[in-house]
Motif scaffolding. Sequence first.
Motif, PDB file in Angstrom:
ATOM      1  N   MET A  98       4.052  10.336  -9.330  1.00 42.94           N
ATOM      2  CA  MET A  98       3.392  10.681 -10.608  1.00 42.94           C
ATOM      3  C   MET A  98       3.192  12.345 -10.477  1.00 42.94           C
ATOM      4  SD  MET A  98       0.458   7.920 -11.164  1.00 42.94           S
ATOM      5  CE  MET A  98       0.914   6.268 -10.835  1.00 42.94           C
ATOM      6  N   PHE A  99       2.632  12.622  -9.206  1.00 44.82           N
ATOM      7  CA  PHE A  99       2.375  14.254  -9.042  1.00 44.82           C
ATOM      8  C   PHE A  99       3.395  14.959  -9.038  1.00 44.82           C
ATOM      9  CE2 PHE A  99      -1.805  12.443  -7.651  1.00 44.82           C
ATOM     10  CZ  PHE A  99      -2.583  13.433  -8.368  1.00 44.82           C
ATOM     11  N   LEU A 100       4.638  14.597  -8.248  1.00 45.00           N
ATOM     12  CA  LEU A 100       5.782  15.396  -8.459  1.00 45.00           C
ATOM     13  C   LEU A 100       6.575  15.319  -9.664  1.00 45.00           C
ATOM     14  CD1 LEU A 100       7.814  13.837  -5.371  1.00 45.00           C
ATOM     15  CD2 LEU A 100       6.936  15.905  -5.498  1.00 45.00           C
ATOM     16  N   LEU A 110      -0.997  -3.106  -9.692  1.00 47.02           N
ATOM     17  CA  LEU A 110      -2.452  -3.010  -9.204  1.00 47.02           C
ATOM     18  C   LEU A 110      -3.006  -1.525  -9.801  1.00 47.02           C
ATOM     19  CD1 LEU A 110      -2.422  -4.119  -5.665  1.00 47.02           C
ATOM     20  CD2 LEU A 110      -3.816  -4.905  -7.346  1.00 47.02           C
ATOM     21  N   ILE A 111      -1.940  -0.483  -9.888  1.00 45.73           N
ATOM     22  CA  ILE A 111      -2.472   0.639 -10.350  1.00 45.73           C
ATOM     23  C   ILE A 111      -2.785   0.593 -11.696  1.00 45.73           C
ATOM     24  CG2 ILE A 111      -1.610   3.058 -10.947  1.00 45.73           C
ATOM     25  CD1 ILE A 111       0.277   2.816  -8.323  1.00 45.73           C
ATOM     26  N   VAL A 112      -2.022  -0.156 -12.454  1.00 45.41           N
ATOM     27  CA  VAL A 112      -2.271  -0.228 -13.823  1.00 45.41           C
ATOM     28  C   VAL A 112      -3.682  -1.164 -14.029  1.00 45.41           C
ATOM     29  CG1 VAL A 112      -1.497  -1.622 -16.052  1.00 45.41           C
ATOM     30  CG2 VAL A 112       0.114  -0.396 -14.887  1.00 45.41           C
ATOM     31  N   TRP A 113      -3.692  -2.279 -13.539  1.00 46.34           N
ATOM     32  CA  TRP A 113      -5.099  -2.974 -13.391  1.00 46.34           C
ATOM     33  C   TRP A 113      -6.304  -2.426 -13.131  1.00 46.34           C
ATOM     34  CZ3 TRP A 113      -8.758  -5.736 -10.495  1.00 46.34           C
ATOM     35  CH2 TRP A 113      -9.131  -6.723 -11.108  1.00 46.34           C
ATOM     36  N   VAL A 114      -6.141  -1.467 -12.340  1.00 45.88           N
ATOM     37  CA  VAL A 114      -7.281  -0.789 -11.844  1.00 45.88           C
ATOM     38  C   VAL A 114      -7.652   0.272 -12.746  1.00 45.88           C
ATOM     39  CG1 VAL A 114      -8.429   1.024  -9.927  1.00 45.88           C
ATOM     40  CG2 VAL A 114      -7.067  -1.346  -9.042  1.00 45.88           C
ATOM     41  N   SER A 115      -6.758   0.888 -13.310  1.00 44.82           N
ATOM     42  CA  SER A 115      -6.576   2.132 -14.287  1.00 44.82           C
ATOM     43  C   SER A 115      -7.369   1.389 -15.405  1.00 44.82           C
ATOM     44  CB  SER A 115      -5.358   2.624 -14.475  1.00 44.82           C
ATOM     45  OG  SER A 115      -4.884   3.069 -13.438  1.00 44.82           O
ATOM     46  N   HIS A 116      -6.930   0.336 -16.277  1.00 38.13           N
ATOM     47  CA  HIS A 116      -7.597  -0.097 -17.212  1.00 38.13           C
ATOM     48  C   HIS A 116      -9.118  -0.592 -17.134  1.00 38.13           C
ATOM     49  CE1 HIS A 116      -6.991  -4.552 -16.742  1.00 38.13           C
ATOM     50  NE2 HIS A 116      -7.750  -4.812 -17.788  1.00 38.13           N
ATOM     51  N   HIS A 117      -9.314  -1.135 -15.981  1.00 33.05           N
ATOM     52  CA  HIS A 117     -10.872  -1.280 -15.824  1.00 33.05           C
ATOM     53  C   HIS A 117     -11.490   0.166 -15.620  1.00 33.05           C
ATOM     54  CE1 HIS A 117     -10.938  -5.633 -15.719  1.00 33.05           C
ATOM     55  NE2 HIS A 117     -10.013  -5.546 -14.943  1.00 33.05           N
ATOM     56  N   VAL A 129       0.914  -1.189   0.061  1.00 35.13           N
ATOM     57  CA  VAL A 129       0.036  -0.058   0.081  1.00 35.13           C
ATOM     58  C   VAL A 129       0.713   1.240   0.131  1.00 35.13           C
ATOM     59  CG1 VAL A 129      -1.899   1.126   1.195  1.00 35.13           C
ATOM     60  CG2 VAL A 129      -1.770  -1.341   1.163  1.00 35.13           C
ATOM     61  N   ILE A 130       2.071   1.201   0.859  1.00 37.61           N
ATOM     62  CA  ILE A 130       2.972   2.336   1.035  1.00 37.61           C
ATOM     63  C   ILE A 130       3.516   2.533  -0.519  1.00 37.61           C
ATOM     64  CG2 ILE A 130       4.879   3.351   2.087  1.00 37.61           C
ATOM     65  CD1 ILE A 130       4.115   1.647   4.546  1.00 37.61           C
ATOM     66  N   GLN A 131       3.818   1.232  -1.248  1.00 33.32           N
ATOM     67  CA  GLN A 131       4.396   1.591  -2.545  1.00 33.32           C
ATOM     68  C   GLN A 131       3.372   2.285  -3.420  1.00 33.32           C
ATOM     69  OE1 GLN A 131       7.371   1.812  -2.633  1.00 33.32           O
ATOM     70  NE2 GLN A 131       8.421  -0.321  -3.313  1.00 33.32           N
ATOM     71  N   ILE A 132       2.181   1.864  -3.311  1.00 31.57           N
ATOM     72  CA  ILE A 132       1.124   2.477  -4.329  1.00 31.57           C
ATOM     73  C   ILE A 132       1.133   4.011  -4.097  1.00 31.57           C
ATOM     74  CG2 ILE A 132      -1.445   2.575  -4.826  1.00 31.57           C
ATOM     75  CD1 ILE A 132      -1.327  -0.390  -4.116  1.00 31.57           C
ATOM     76  N   VAL A 133       1.005   4.226  -2.536  1.00 28.81           N
ATOM     77  CA  VAL A 133       0.951   5.698  -2.400  1.00 28.81           C
ATOM     78  C   VAL A 133       2.318   6.575  -3.004  1.00 28.81           C
ATOM     79  CG1 VAL A 133       1.008   7.449  -0.378  1.00 28.81           C
ATOM     80  CG2 VAL A 133      -0.359   5.383  -0.327  1.00 28.81           C
ATOM     81  N   ASN A 134       3.430   5.884  -2.689  1.00 29.98           N
ATOM     82  CA  ASN A 134       4.875   6.241  -3.360  1.00 29.98           C
ATOM     83  C   ASN A 134       4.648   6.613  -4.691  1.00 29.98           C
ATOM     84  OD1 ASN A 134       6.357   6.484  -1.075  1.00 29.98           O
ATOM     85  ND2 ASN A 134       7.249   4.349  -1.514  1.00 29.98           N
ATOM     86  N   MET A 135       4.176   5.812  -5.525  1.00 29.00           N
ATOM     87  CA  MET A 135       4.046   5.996  -7.262  1.00 29.00           C
ATOM     88  C   MET A 135       3.193   6.990  -7.436  1.00 29.00           C
ATOM     89  SD  MET A 135       5.948   4.076  -8.340  1.00 29.00           S
ATOM     90  CE  MET A 135       7.240   4.106  -7.181  1.00 29.00           C
ATOM     91  N   SER A 178      11.433  -6.540  -5.330  1.00 29.23           N
ATOM     92  CA  SER A 178      10.608  -6.987  -4.386  1.00 29.23           C
ATOM     93  C   SER A 178       9.147  -6.870  -4.943  1.00 29.23           C
ATOM     94  CB  SER A 178      10.527  -5.973  -3.227  1.00 29.23           C
ATOM     95  OG  SER A 178       9.182  -6.105  -2.318  1.00 29.23           O
ATOM     96  N   ILE A 179       8.416  -8.167  -4.657  1.00 25.08           N
ATOM     97  CA  ILE A 179       6.992  -8.204  -5.167  1.00 25.08           C
ATOM     98  C   ILE A 179       6.169  -6.948  -4.604  1.00 25.08           C
ATOM     99  CG2 ILE A 179       6.273  -9.710  -3.230  1.00 25.08           C
ATOM    100  CD1 ILE A 179       5.175 -10.178  -7.167  1.00 25.08           C
ATOM    101  N   ASN A 180       6.249  -6.586  -3.722  1.00 25.79           N
ATOM    102  CA  ASN A 180       5.396  -5.443  -3.114  1.00 25.79           C
ATOM    103  C   ASN A 180       5.551  -4.177  -4.067  1.00 25.79           C
ATOM    104  OD1 ASN A 180       4.449  -6.277  -0.449  1.00 25.79           O
ATOM    105  ND2 ASN A 180       6.518  -6.434   0.021  1.00 25.79           N
ATOM    106  N   THR A 181       6.681  -3.881  -4.450  1.00 20.71           N
ATOM    107  CA  THR A 181       6.717  -2.804  -5.444  1.00 20.71           C
ATOM    108  C   THR A 181       6.340  -2.971  -6.914  1.00 20.71           C
ATOM    109  OG1 THR A 181       9.016  -2.525  -4.528  1.00 20.71           O
ATOM    110  CG2 THR A 181       8.629  -1.228  -6.594  1.00 20.71           C
ATOM    111  N   THR A 182       6.762  -4.384  -7.382  1.00 12.54           N
ATOM    112  CA  THR A 182       6.045  -4.719  -8.787  1.00 12.54           C
ATOM    113  C   THR A 182       4.526  -4.779  -8.683  1.00 12.54           C
ATOM    114  OG1 THR A 182       6.544  -6.840  -8.407  1.00 12.54           O
ATOM    115  CG2 THR A 182       8.123  -5.852  -9.565  1.00 12.54           C
ATOM    116  N   LEU A 183       4.168  -5.474  -7.466  1.00 14.46           N
ATOM    117  CA  LEU A 183       2.536  -5.658  -7.494  1.00 14.46           C
ATOM    118  C   LEU A 183       1.913  -4.239  -7.243  1.00 14.46           C
ATOM    119  CD1 LEU A 183       0.565  -7.736  -7.704  1.00 14.46           C
ATOM    120  CD2 LEU A 183       0.651  -7.844  -5.132  1.00 14.46           C
TER     121      LEU A 183
END
Lengths: 141, 240
Positions: A19-21, B130-137, A9-15, B121-126
């Motif tokens: 993006m905004f930066l 997830l961002i791509v997957w949610v966005s395409h839907h 979740v933190i990595q999602i927030v990071n990304m 790390s899988i956390n980073t790539t996942l």
Amino acid sequence: MITMDITLVIQIVNMIVLMFLLNGVLYKPVKKILRERSEKLQGMQGDVAKFEKNAQLRQEEVDAKMAKASAKAKAALDAARAEAQAAGDEKLASIKSEAEAYKEKELAEINTQIGEAQKGLKANLDGFANDMASKILGRGL
Amino acid sequence: MEHPLLFITVILEALGLPVPHGPVGHGILEQLCAPYMTYTWLVMAFLFIVSKLTLSNIEMVPGKGQNFWEIVIGGMDDFFADNMGRKLTDQFFPMLATFALYIAIANLIGLIPGFMSPTSSINTTLALTLIVWVSHHFIGFREHGLSYYKHFMGPMWWLVPLMLPIELISNFARLLSLSIRLFGNIMAKETLLGILFMLAGAFFAPLPIMILGVLVSLVQAMVFVLLAVVYFGQAQEHAH
């Protein structure tokens, strides 16, 4: 090592933060300058087209003027030539007629002289005949 | 894999912060201090600072830094627009370009001793996946509304019982394929480099793998973004 935890979740927030930066400092300015440049280039191309059109119009104008001037010059030359021809013909005709008149006159004069000479010769014809006969005979008639 | 020498980890340890000595951290602070997290922030900071420094004064006639960014961003913009249309490109360019830059840099820094790739790390790539997957839907529902379901129904009605499960599985498999492809490639590269460094680092044994690593890093970044673009484009298209 496939372990998933809260860092996902933190990595999602990071990304999303990244993006905004980057959108603020990188994409927007670069895209803006790219757009401005292409607009400027298009404007310049419009100017170039305008100048080219102007140059073409000028060229056409000059060509038209040149054609007009050359037609005028040709007409003037033709007129002068025709005039000279006419004047020459006239002069030639007058000289010819003058020569003809002179010839007539001279011919008439010569004819008169011939007539007079013939008349004179005719008048003296008897005298000659007598003289010749006396000379041949050796005595007077 | 535990890296023998990661300078951020060394610094954090010197500061007295809990750094996990294993793949998994225990407790939120330890997880935040995990190398893939700290190196993610390093890559983020690197990208931000480099773009800030190279684009400090933007001019109509570009300098070296601006020229580089214009080529990269202009090239990506054209590529995205060719593959998924101008409208989607304008909306999703920041996301896709960020992924491209982040993945490329994150993959490449692992080649420098003392650094590691956060993408191993899988956390980073996942997270990225997830961002791509949610966005395409999101794109699919926005473009087609509820009739977006037709994308999963196959070309004929009587094929639905067969096609629906296949389409659903293939769609969910995107989550796995995108994330595990990137993670697997980069983790393999990192692990191999680590082993070769330990075995015969003094004899330049990792050098061929490092050369290969440069290629893999760039290709994986490209593949990830290319697939994301393809998924976005497909979601936008009409169902066949």
